[in-house]
Motif scaffolding. Sequence first.
Motif, PDB file in Angstrom:
ATOM      1  N   LYS A 276      44.186  44.487  26.605  1.00  0.00           N
ATOM      2  CA  LYS A 276      44.456  43.149  26.763  1.00  0.00           C
ATOM      3  C   LYS A 276      43.238  42.746  27.556  1.00  0.00           C
ATOM      4  N   THR A 277      43.026  41.482  27.314  1.00  0.00           N
ATOM      5  CA  THR A 277      42.107  40.625  27.768  1.00  0.00           C
ATOM      6  C   THR A 277      42.229  39.287  28.439  1.00  0.00           C
ATOM      7  N   VAL A 278      41.682  38.490  29.046  1.00  0.00           N
ATOM      8  CA  VAL A 278      41.783  37.331  29.315  1.00  0.00           C
ATOM      9  C   VAL A 278      40.278  36.491  29.426  1.00  0.00           C
ATOM     10  N   SER A 279      40.403  35.263  29.411  1.00  0.00           N
ATOM     11  CA  SER A 279      39.151  34.612  29.800  1.00  0.00           C
ATOM     12  C   SER A 279      39.015  34.292  31.147  1.00  0.00           C
ATOM     13  N   ALA A 280      37.746  33.925  31.639  1.00  0.00           N
ATOM     14  CA  ALA A 280      37.570  33.562  33.047  1.00  0.00           C
ATOM     15  C   ALA A 280      38.256  32.241  33.229  1.00  0.00           C
ATOM     16  N   HIS A 281      38.675  31.452  32.498  1.00  0.00           N
ATOM     17  CA  HIS A 281      39.540  30.196  32.837  1.00  0.00           C
ATOM     18  C   HIS A 281      40.685  30.344  32.830  1.00  0.00           C
ATOM     19  N   THR A 282      41.363  31.550  32.566  1.00  0.00           N
ATOM     20  CA  THR A 282      42.822  31.619  32.596  1.00  0.00           C
ATOM     21  C   THR A 282      43.347  31.572  33.862  1.00  0.00           C
ATOM     22  N   GLU A 302      36.802  38.772  29.403  1.00  0.00           N
ATOM     23  CA  GLU A 302      35.777  38.716  28.508  1.00  0.00           C
ATOM     24  C   GLU A 302      35.313  37.381  28.164  1.00  0.00           C
ATOM     25  N   ASP A 303      34.044  36.999  27.617  1.00  0.00           N
ATOM     26  CA  ASP A 303      33.441  35.756  27.142  1.00  0.00           C
ATOM     27  C   ASP A 303      33.796  35.571  25.642  1.00  0.00           C
ATOM     28  N   PRO A 304      33.630  34.172  25.395  1.00  0.00           N
ATOM     29  CA  PRO A 304      33.953  34.027  23.785  1.00  0.00           C
ATOM     30  C   PRO A 304      33.385  35.170  22.726  1.00  0.00           C
ATOM     31  N   GLU A 305      32.161  35.495  23.181  1.00  0.00           N
ATOM     32  CA  GLU A 305      31.735  36.533  22.174  1.00  0.00           C
ATOM     33  C   GLU A 305      31.930  38.094  22.395  1.00  0.00           C
ATOM     34  N   HIS A 307      32.131  39.963  25.148  1.00  0.00           N
ATOM     35  CA  HIS A 307      31.501  40.629  26.142  1.00  0.00           C
ATOM     36  C   HIS A 307      32.359  40.769  27.447  1.00  0.00           C
ATOM     37  N   PRO A 308      32.562  41.732  27.976  1.00  0.00           N
ATOM     38  CA  PRO A 308      33.310  41.913  29.311  1.00  0.00           C
ATOM     39  C   PRO A 308      32.287  41.347  30.427  1.00  0.00           C
ATOM     40  N   ILE A 309      32.946  40.361  31.159  1.00  0.00           N
ATOM     41  CA  ILE A 309      31.927  39.872  32.196  1.00  0.00           C
ATOM     42  C   ILE A 309      32.803  39.980  33.515  1.00  0.00           C
ATOM     43  N   GLY A 310      34.067  40.635  33.617  1.00  0.00           N
ATOM     44  CA  GLY A 310      34.616  40.667  34.756  1.00  0.00           C
ATOM     45  C   GLY A 310      35.930  41.682  34.495  1.00  0.00           C
ATOM     46  N   LEU A 311      36.463  41.868  35.889  1.00  0.00           N
ATOM     47  CA  LEU A 311      37.700  42.836  35.620  1.00  0.00           C
ATOM     48  C   LEU A 311      38.741  42.101  36.634  1.00  0.00           C
ATOM     49  N   LEU A 312      39.869  42.260  36.431  1.00  0.00           N
ATOM     50  CA  LEU A 312      40.869  41.393  37.364  1.00  0.00           C
ATOM     51  C   LEU A 312      41.982  42.511  37.595  1.00  0.00           C
ATOM     52  N   HIS A 313      42.060  42.835  38.869  1.00  0.00           N
ATOM     53  CA  HIS A 313      43.242  43.831  39.194  1.00  0.00           C
ATOM     54  C   HIS A 313      44.430  43.234  39.940  1.00  0.00           C
ATOM     55  N   MET A 314      45.610  43.571  39.548  1.00  0.00           N
ATOM     56  CA  MET A 314      46.957  43.001  40.054  1.00  0.00           C
ATOM     57  C   MET A 314      46.824  42.795  41.465  1.00  0.00           C
ATOM     58  N   HIS A 315      46.235  43.706  42.249  1.00  0.00           N
ATOM     59  CA  HIS A 315      46.334  43.593  43.771  1.00  0.00           C
ATOM     60  C   HIS A 315      45.261  42.245  44.090  1.00  0.00           C
ATOM     61  N   ASP A 316      44.333  42.065  43.295  1.00  0.00           N
ATOM     62  CA  ASP A 316      43.520  40.690  43.766  1.00  0.00           C
ATOM     63  C   ASP A 316      44.387  39.497  43.453  1.00  0.00           C
ATOM     64  N   VAL A 317      45.124  39.290  42.492  1.00  0.00           N
ATOM     65  CA  VAL A 317      46.149  38.349  42.185  1.00  0.00           C
ATOM     66  C   VAL A 317      46.934  38.221  43.451  1.00  0.00           C
ATOM     67  N   LEU A 318      47.620  39.081  43.716  1.00  0.00           N
ATOM     68  CA  LEU A 318      48.896  39.188  44.814  1.00  0.00           C
ATOM     69  C   LEU A 318      48.224  38.979  46.225  1.00  0.00           C
ATOM     70  N   ARG A 319      46.816  39.445  46.327  1.00  0.00           N
ATOM     71  CA  ARG A 319      46.360  38.905  47.646  1.00  0.00           C
ATOM     72  C   ARG A 319      46.033  37.556  47.810  1.00  0.00           C
TER      73      ARG A 319
END
Length: 323
Positions: A276-282, A302-305, A307-319
């Motif tokens: 499962k992936t998302v874009s940075a603009h999600t 990931e970016d449109p091509e 390429h993984p550009i980051g990682l989002l953890h659930m704890h980051d969203v909750l914080r």
Amino acid sequence: MGKDLILQAGRRTITMETAAVAALEARVDDSFHRACELMLGCSGRVIVSGMGKSGHIGRKIAATLASTGTPSFFVHPGEASHGDLGMITRHDVVIAISNSGSSAEVLTLLPLLKRLGIPLISMTGKTDSPLAQSADVNLDIAVETEACPLNLAPTSSTTVTLVMGDALAVALLEARGFTAEDFAFSHPGGALGRQLLLKVADVMHAGEELPQVSPETPLSKALLEMTSKGFGMTTIVDSNGQLLGVFTDGDLRRVIDQKLELDTATMEQVMSRRPKTVSAHTLAAEALRIMEDNKITALVVEDPEHHPIGLLHMHDVLRAGVI
């Protein structure tokens, strides 16, 4: 006064006010449309004014208009006569609220508003009142009787006025094409603003924080990468940096159950493909929903091509307060 009489009084009030609001629907007519046209054509602000309980309701109407795309604020009519009238310009529209249509403090403002050529929308309970007759358009907020048994305390009339104000605000909101993101810009400080404005890019881990290995990497070395980055997972990318899959703590448990050798098994053999992936603009709130629906704790960004550009953890969203 016994319990039964107290409950009866409460229920009677709700019944009477519900009926008063229901009768209001028929008054959303040409006058309502004209009032909306005046406000949509306003290049300044919508100024709301009223005395007493009408003033309290007027403050709420002004606040609702302001938060839904119609710049607005409340001016007390008594203070307006002593200098605050300077807040009102020729580019504004005024909504004057008076159930009787005869509030002296409100009527005092009429000659000045007329002299400045400021459009006036009145909200009154009497269509033949001085205020209603002087307005460019009058919105009828009359009620048969107040819910107050003495028919004195503003109850049904203030409820009807509030509902008419909400009807105006929502009609203007839709006419302007006002969006949830527009709404969030008026509410940046609370949880609602965080839900509507915060993007994945604002809270994701990127750069050196992103765990990443190749498909040929032995499982034992991949575990070192997972441990050093501390997310309980790693991404697997090809020679072009495109995402092939992920390996998580859950995958490790399956490897152990299969009794594979940690030093000889490679990421290509044990990784989970099509993660499962998302874009940075999600929106971060949407990313949280994806994690909850799929019972996972992290998402690759990931970016449109691809390429993984980051990682989002659930704890980051909750914080971040997105709940």
